[in-house]
Design a protein around this motif. Structure first.
Motif, short mmCIF file in Angstrom:
data_model
loop_
_atom_site.label_atom_id
_atom_site.label_comp_id
_atom_site.label_asym_id
_atom_site.label_seq_id
_atom_site.Cartn_x
_atom_site.Cartn_y
_atom_site.Cartn_z
N UNK A 38 0.84 -1.21 0.00
CA UNK A 38 0.00 0.00 0.00
C UNK A 38 0.87 1.26 0.00
N UNK A 39 1.90 1.20 -0.81
CA UNK A 39 2.75 2.39 -0.99
C UNK A 39 3.78 2.56 0.12
N UNK A 40 3.82 1.64 1.07
CA UNK A 40 4.79 1.79 2.17
C UNK A 40 5.84 0.70 2.12
N UNK A 41 7.05 1.10 2.49
CA UNK A 41 8.13 0.12 2.57
C UNK A 41 8.96 0.50 3.79
N UNK A 42 9.53 -0.51 4.43
CA UNK A 42 10.31 -0.24 5.66
C UNK A 42 11.68 -0.87 5.57
N UNK B 164 12.41 8.91 1.55
CA UNK B 164 13.52 8.78 0.59
C UNK B 164 12.99 8.39 -0.78
N UNK B 165 12.01 7.44 -0.77
CA UNK B 165 11.48 7.00 -2.07
C UNK B 165 10.77 8.16 -2.76
N UNK B 166 10.00 8.93 -1.97
CA UNK B 166 9.30 10.08 -2.57
C UNK B 166 10.32 11.06 -3.17
#
Ligand code: ADP
Length: 496
Positions: free
Chosen positions: A130-134, A160-162
Motif C-alpha cells: 500500500x505504498x509503504x516500505x520499511x 527517501x522514495x518520494x
C-alpha cells in the motif's frame, strides 16, 4: 536523408545519450546516498536501543523470558525519527513492540534471526505494501555476553522514495525538454550553417537555367569553410565567364577575319564565271586584257587563300598553347647566333617593305647567351617582333636589335623609331586580333595574331615579352628568357 536532418539527429542523439547518462549517475548516487543515510540512522538507533536495554536488564536478564512486557523501551522519539522498535526473541517471538507500530505485523521479520544468533547485524527492506516500505535493521540484544534476542528498528523509507521519485521525474522531464529544445536549436543551427550551401546550389541552378554566368553567390561570412568554398566557386565562375567571353569574342573575330578574304575570293570567282560565260569571241586586245585580268584575279585569290590558311595555322597554334599541347622541340639555343640570323632577314624585310636603303636596321649590343628552348619557335618570335618594327616604322627610321644578359635571364630587344603605341593600347596588343589600326595592319598583311602567338611561345619557355613605347617616338619590345633554365617539357601557358 538531408544533411540538415542527419546533423540534427546526430546532435540530438548525442545530447540525449549524455543527458541519460548524467541522469542515471545523478539518480544512482542520490539513491546510494539516501540509502546509506537511512541505514546509518537505523543502525545507530538499533545500537543505542540495544545498549540501553543491556544496561536496563543487566541485573535481571530473566525478565526477557518471564515477563517481557516489563521491558521499558527507550524513547525512540528522542532520536528525532519516527521509527518503530521491536524486541524479538531468538525463537521468533515478539517480546516487546513500540506503540507506534500498532497492529502492523512486519513481514519476514524472522529472517534476521540466523544472523543475530551468530552475533551479526542484519538489514532488509520489506516489499512495498500500500505504498509503504520499511527498512528493518536488526542488531543482537546481548546481555552478559549472551545473545538473548534482537533489537529491530523499523524505519519507513517512504520519504527517501518520494524524494527519489521526485528527482527521477525532474530528470526525465529535464531530459525530454532538453532534447526537444536541442532538436529545435540543432535544426535551426544546421539550417544556418548549411544556408550557404543552399545559396551555392541555387546559384548553380540559376546559372544552368538562365545561362547567365554573371550570377554570384552572396556570402556574409567569407572566413568560414563554406564561405571559402563559395568564394572559390565565385572565382571559378569569374574564370569561366572570362573564358566564355574570350571564346565568344574569338569566334566573332575569327568569323569576321575570315569573311573579308572569303568575300574577296567569292567576288573574284564571280568575275571569272562572268568572263567564262561571255559568248562573244574576244578581239585580240580584249583577249590580252582578259588574260591580264585573269592573272590578277588568280594572284589575289591565291594571296587571300594563303592569308586564310596562315590565320588558321596561327589559331591552331594558339589553341594548342591554350590547351597545353604546344609541341616544343627542346634543345640548347645559341641566342646570339639566332639573333644574327634574324637581323640579316630583317634587313631583307626592310628592303622589301620600304625599298632598298629606306630603313636602317642596326645590330646593338650582342652578348653571348645559350638558353633552353625550341630554336624555330624562338626564331618565329624574334622575326615577328622584327617584322612589326619594320612595318610600323616609316622610311628613314631605325630598327635596332640587341641581346644582353639580365641577372638570371637573357633579354633580346627590338627597338624602333616608329609610330609608337599609346599607353592604353600597350595593354591590349597581346590580345588576339587586336590591332591599333585594323585597315593599316591588314594592308601590311597582319592579322593581329602575331604578338599573341609570340607571347604564348615566350611563356611556354618560362619567359615573357614586354613593351615600352611612346606614340610618335617609337617602341621597344623585349623578350626575356631564363638563362639556363631546365627544359619545361611539352607544355605552354594557356590563355592570354
Ligand atoms: P599584326 O599582324 O597586326 O602586326 P601583331 O599581333 O603582331 O599583329 O601586332 C598587334 C598590333 O600591335 C599591331 O596591329 C600594331 O597595331 C601594334 N604593334 C605591334 N608592333 C608594333 C610596333 N613595333 N610599333 C607600333 N605598333 C606595333
Amino acid at each position: 536523408m538531408t544533411i540538415r536532418l542527419r546533423l540534427t539527429l546526430w546532435y540530438t542523439t548525442l545530447l540525449g545519450a549524455t543527458l541519460i547518462l548524467f541522469s542515471v549517475i545523478v539518480y544512482s548516487s542520490l539513491y546510494a546516498t539516501l540509502r546509506a543515510a537511512v541505514e546509518q540512522n537505523a543502525e545507530r538507533q538499533a545500537v543505542n536501543v540495544a545498549s540501553a536495554l543491556a544496561k536496563q536488564l543487566v541485573w535481571d536478564p530473566l525478565v526477557i523470558r518471564d515477563d517481557p512486557s516489563a521491558i521499558v523501551l527507550p524513547d525512540v522519539g528522542l532520536f528525532g525519527n519516527p521509527v518503530g522498535v521491536q524486541i524479538t526473541g531468538l525463537d521468533g517471538n515478539i517480546l516487546k513492540r513500540s506503540f507506534n507500530l500498532g497492529e502492523v505485523v512486519l513481514p519476514e521479520y524472522e529472517q534476521a534471526l540466523p544472523d543475530i544468533a551468530l552475533g551479526k547485524d542484519h538489514k532488509y527492506y520489506t516489499p512495498p505494501s500500500r505504498g509503504f516500505s520499511f527498512l528493518v535493521y536488526s542488531t543482537p540484544l546481548t546481555i552478559n555476553d549472551t545473545i538473548l534476542g534482537a533489537v529491530q528498528i523499523i524505519q519507513p523509507v517512504q520519504t527517501s522514495i518520494t524524494a527519489l521519485n521526485q528527482v527521477s521525474r525532474y530528470l526525465i522531464l529535464g531530459t525530454v525538454i532538453s532534447l526537444i529544445l536541442a532538436a529545435i536549436v540543432g535544426a535551426f543551427l544546421a539550417r544556418r550553417a548549411l544556408e550557404p550551401i543552399d545559396a551555392i546550389t541555387n546559384t548553380a541552378g540559376a546559372i544552368t537555367r538562365t545561362r547567365d554566368l554573371g550570377k554570384r553567390i552572396q556570402i556574409a561570412d567569407n572566413a568560414s569553410e563554406i564561405g571559402r568554398l563559395a568564394a572559390t566557386f565565385n572565382d571559378m565562375l569569374d574564370r569561366i565567364q572570362q573564358l566564355f567571353l574570350t571564346q565568344e569574342r574569338l569566334i566573332g573575330d575569327v568569323s569576321h577575319e575570315l569573311r573579308t578574304p572569303l568575300t574577296t575570293v567569292q567576288g573574284n570567282i564571280d568575275l571569272l564565271q562572268r568572263m567564262a560565260s561571255s559568248s562573244a569571241a574576244p578581239t585580240p586586245e580584249r583577249a590580252k586584257e582578259i588574260s591580264a585580268l585573269l592573272n590578277e584575279t588568280l594572284v589575289e585569290v591565291q594571296a587571300e587563300t594563303e592569308r586564310m590558311s596562315e590565320m588558321i595555322s596561327d589559331l591552331l597554334l594558339l589553341a594548342q598553347a591554350d590547351s597545353g599541347a604546344l609541341q616544343l622541340q627542346w634543345g640548347a639555343v645559341e641566342l646570339d647566333t639566332l639573333l644574327l640570323d634574324v637581323y640579316r632577314q630583317t634587313r631583307r624585310l626592310a628592303d622589301h617593305y620600304k625599298g632598298p636603303g629606306e630603313l636602317e636596321v642596326r645590330l646593338g649590343s650582342e652578348d653571348q647567351a645559350i638558353v633552353q628552348g625550341d630554336r624555330d619557335k624562338l626564331r618565329q618570335v624574334l622575326l615577328n617582333l622584327a617584322e612589326n618594327a619594320v612595318k610600323y616604322t616609316p622610311s628613314g627610321g631605325v630598327v635596332t636589335m640587341g641581346l644582353q644578359q639580365d641577372g638570371d635571364g637573357v633579354e633580346v630587344y627590338v627597338q624602333d623609331t616608329g609610330i609608337g603605341i599609346s599607353d592604353e593600347q600597350q595593354q591590349q596588343i597581346f590580345e588576339r586580333f587586336f590591332r591599333t589600326d585594323k585597315a593599316r595592319s591588314r594592308e601590311l598583311g597582319g592579322s593581329g595574331l602575331g604578338l599573341s602567338i609570340a607571347q604564348s611561345i615566350a611563356q611556354a619557355h618560362g619567359g615573357n615579352i614586354t613593351v615600352s613605347s611612346k606614340l610618335g617616338v617609337g617602341s621597344t619590345f623585349t623578350l626575356w628568357l631564363p638563362a639556363t633554365g631546365e627544359p619545361l617539357g611539352e607544355h605552354a601557358v594557356p590563355v592570354l
